[in-house]
Design an enzyme around this catalytic site. Sequence first.
Site, PDB file in Angstrom:
ATOM      1  N   LEU A 131      -1.450   3.005 -14.686  1.00  0.00           N
ATOM      2  CA  LEU A 131      -2.645   3.233 -13.966  1.00  0.00           C
ATOM      3  C   LEU A 131      -2.717   1.790 -13.234  1.00  0.00           C
ATOM      4  O   LEU A 131      -2.442   0.780 -13.759  1.00  0.00           O
ATOM      5  CB  LEU A 131      -3.912   3.388 -14.563  1.00  0.00           C
ATOM      6  CG  LEU A 131      -4.185   4.832 -15.064  1.00  0.00           C
ATOM      7  CD1 LEU A 131      -5.408   4.840 -15.668  1.00  0.00           C
ATOM      8  CD2 LEU A 131      -4.085   5.915 -13.908  1.00  0.00           C
ATOM      9  N   ASP A 132      -3.003   1.695 -11.869  1.00  0.00           N
ATOM     10  CA  ASP A 132      -3.233   0.462 -11.124  1.00  0.00           C
ATOM     11  C   ASP A 132      -4.310  -0.307 -11.872  1.00  0.00           C
ATOM     12  O   ASP A 132      -5.190   0.105 -12.586  1.00  0.00           O
ATOM     13  CB  ASP A 132      -3.789   0.587  -9.909  1.00  0.00           C
ATOM     14  CG  ASP A 132      -2.414   1.201  -8.922  1.00  0.00           C
ATOM     15  OD1 ASP A 132      -1.455   1.094  -9.400  1.00  0.00           O
ATOM     16  OD2 ASP A 132      -2.827   1.707  -7.799  1.00  0.00           O
ATOM     17  N   ARG A 133      -4.200  -1.913 -11.877  1.00  0.00           N
ATOM     18  CA  ARG A 133      -5.199  -2.612 -12.642  1.00  0.00           C
ATOM     19  C   ARG A 133      -6.541  -2.190 -12.062  1.00  0.00           C
ATOM     20  O   ARG A 133      -7.590  -2.107 -13.184  1.00  0.00           O
ATOM     21  CB  ARG A 133      -5.166  -4.066 -11.993  1.00  0.00           C
ATOM     22  CG  ARG A 133      -6.069  -5.081 -12.587  1.00  0.00           C
ATOM     23  CD  ARG A 133      -6.276  -6.044 -11.682  1.00  0.00           C
ATOM     24  NE  ARG A 133      -5.004  -7.185 -11.545  1.00  0.00           N
ATOM     25  CZ  ARG A 133      -4.881  -8.129 -12.126  1.00  0.00           C
ATOM     26  NH1 ARG A 133      -5.537  -8.600 -12.957  1.00  0.00           N
ATOM     27  NH2 ARG A 133      -3.455  -8.898 -12.121  1.00  0.00           N
ATOM     28  N   ARG A 230      -3.633   6.320  -2.615  1.00  0.00           N
ATOM     29  CA  ARG A 230      -4.391   5.374  -1.782  1.00  0.00           C
ATOM     30  C   ARG A 230      -3.660   5.305  -0.460  1.00  0.00           C
ATOM     31  O   ARG A 230      -4.348   5.188   0.607  1.00  0.00           O
ATOM     32  CB  ARG A 230      -4.216   3.745  -2.471  1.00  0.00           C
ATOM     33  CG  ARG A 230      -4.879   3.746  -4.029  1.00  0.00           C
ATOM     34  CD  ARG A 230      -4.386   2.549  -4.711  1.00  0.00           C
ATOM     35  NE  ARG A 230      -4.841   1.204  -3.881  1.00  0.00           N
ATOM     36  CZ  ARG A 230      -4.690   0.095  -4.347  1.00  0.00           C
ATOM     37  NH1 ARG A 230      -3.961  -0.099  -5.518  1.00  0.00           N
ATOM     38  NH2 ARG A 230      -4.927  -0.937  -3.760  1.00  0.00           N
TER      39      ARG A 230
END
Length: 288
Positions: A131-133, A230
């Site tokens: 997962l992205d930060r 995104r």
Amino acid sequence: MSDQRTVTAAAELLPFLFENWPETKRTRIKQWLKYGSVRVNDHAVTRHDHKLTPGDKITIKVERAPRAGVKPMPAGLSIVYEDAAIIVLNKGAGWLTVATDSGNGRTAYAALTDHVRATDARNRVWIVHRLDRDTSGLIVFAKTEPFKRILQQNWHRFDKTYLAVAEGVIKRDSGTLRCYLNEEFSLRVRSVPPGEDTREAITHFKVLKRAASTTLVELKLETGRRHQIRVHLSDMGHPIVGDKPYGATTDPARRLALHSSELHFIHPATEEKMDFVLPLPDVLAKLV
């Protein structure tokens, strides 16, 4: 602790738990649910409004308290489920899954490594997906390399659902978003015409709620490209709230409004179906 009840009439899970474990404090029951101690027909369930039907077996399996010396997880990380093969983690926004090339930032991988080595210094964890930060929610780690390979080889078959709060009002109720991504640049992925260096990205979306200036969207991944949600929402003209690199102009929650809300997969050791659901964090729910 292990205790079981059989459902005799249709009901929702949380009220059923309250009724059938009256001697237990309600806050304790909610903790059972939150941390994966409630099993419906041997499947871990965390959703309070899960529908029950007559004949369902509800089991409470609470793990023993950790051994002396085992530290609690750092703030922003909580273990939803753990057994000998896997760990399902609730990762808070701001935590990296694993260290980047720069080596900066707190990582879920390091925290879980410390967790498993507290009982045996030889233990370790393996990354199944990332997962992205700034994305919160459910993420899976394996406890052995063979289990990691099994999960990764079948990951495209499993159901992964995200919730996002997008800027503006999305008029379409549902649909499928497709594009080709160039992942060459580390900070920002771009949608480009198909070519040798591109990868197709496919996301299915459904609008759950529209507010005055935002839209709550459910997104199911058919492919697992970096930043694909995104990019897709940005290309629609509705970037995710807080996603400045992809065109967002608002950031009321001071974080990316993207959350990994559901994971449904086959356990790599037992081959049981595992179901995990985490609601949208309050800080994001307030945006819609």
